[in-house]
Motif scaffolding. Structure first.
Motif, mmCIF file in Angstrom:
data_model
loop_
_atom_site.group_PDB
_atom_site.id
_atom_site.type_symbol
_atom_site.label_atom_id
_atom_site.label_comp_id
_atom_site.label_asym_id
_atom_site.label_seq_id
_atom_site.Cartn_x
_atom_site.Cartn_y
_atom_site.Cartn_z
ATOM 1 N N UNK A 1 0.792 -1.206 -0.054
ATOM 2 C CA UNK A 1 -0.298 -0.048 -0.259
ATOM 3 C C UNK A 1 0.798 1.553 0.133
ATOM 4 N N UNK A 2 1.946 1.258 0.704
ATOM 5 C CA UNK A 2 3.175 2.343 0.891
ATOM 6 C C UNK A 2 3.795 2.525 -0.606
ATOM 7 N N UNK A 3 3.991 1.637 -0.982
ATOM 8 C CA UNK A 3 4.366 1.636 -2.229
ATOM 9 C C UNK A 3 3.397 2.380 -4.082
ATOM 10 N N UNK A 4 1.681 1.808 -3.601
ATOM 11 C CA UNK A 4 1.041 1.763 -4.023
ATOM 12 C C UNK A 4 0.450 3.636 -4.282
ATOM 13 N N UNK A 5 0.877 4.192 -2.989
ATOM 14 C CA UNK A 5 0.577 5.585 -2.741
ATOM 15 C C UNK A 5 1.801 6.315 -3.320
ATOM 16 N N UNK A 6 2.711 5.589 -3.918
ATOM 17 C CA UNK A 6 3.957 6.328 -4.201
ATOM 18 C C UNK A 6 4.097 6.856 -4.917
ATOM 19 N N UNK A 7 3.667 6.210 -6.448
ATOM 20 C CA UNK A 7 2.779 6.897 -7.628
ATOM 21 C C UNK A 7 2.880 8.072 -7.894
#
Length: 159
Positions: A140-146
């Protein structure tokens, strides 16, 4: 004299929060500089290492306050101790690994600012979580970084 020069007094906005197993706090938000720069502090335990990643928007400067940290920038490794600085240019994969037994504390400058908003949005206030870092959902953290043009390019570094 600089008008509106920020102070570093304790405020609710500067309270620490947990992020990926370490603590972070925003010392100078981009909103105080017209989004030119932001300043954060990270206090990470021994062995802490974020996944290798790339910032497409920001330059990043790490200043080691306490501890020993290896910085990986592109194909280079830099072993730093207190008082030393590393630079992570935008568009270049980078990460770090905390090597010292007592953990490490880093001051990090981002230019331009706004990425501090991503850190805060993915953190958990220390006051709510207590003394131990809460579990986190790396996916979830990585997905929100986009939305911030930050992308993971590899696993966390090891020695």
């Amino acid at each position: 004299m600089i008008k509106g020069f920020p102070s570093f007094e304790a405020t609710p906005a500067r309270e620490p929060f947990w992020f990926l197993g370490g603590q972070a706090r925003i010392l100078l938000p981009g909103s105080a500089t017209g989004n030119a720069v932001s300043l954060m502090e990270f206090s990470d335990p021994t062995g802490h290492a974020p996944p290798q990643h790339v910032h497409e928007n920001e330059e990043e400067l790490w200043f080691v306050l306490d501890g020993e940290v290896s910085f990986f920038v592109g194909d280079e490794r830099h072993d730093l101790t207190p008082g030393q600085v590393a630079h992570g240019p935008r568009g270049v994969p980078h990460s770090y690994l905390v090597r010292s037994d007592g953990g490490a504390r880093l001051a990090v400058v981002f230019s331009p600012a706004r990425i501090e908003e991503w850190f805060r949005a993915n953190g958990t206030p220390v006051a709510e979580a207590g003394d131990l870092p809460p579990a986190f959902d790396l996916t979830a953290v990585v997905a929100s970084a986009e939305a911030f043009r930050l992308r993971v390019t590899g696993p966390p570094p090891t020695l």
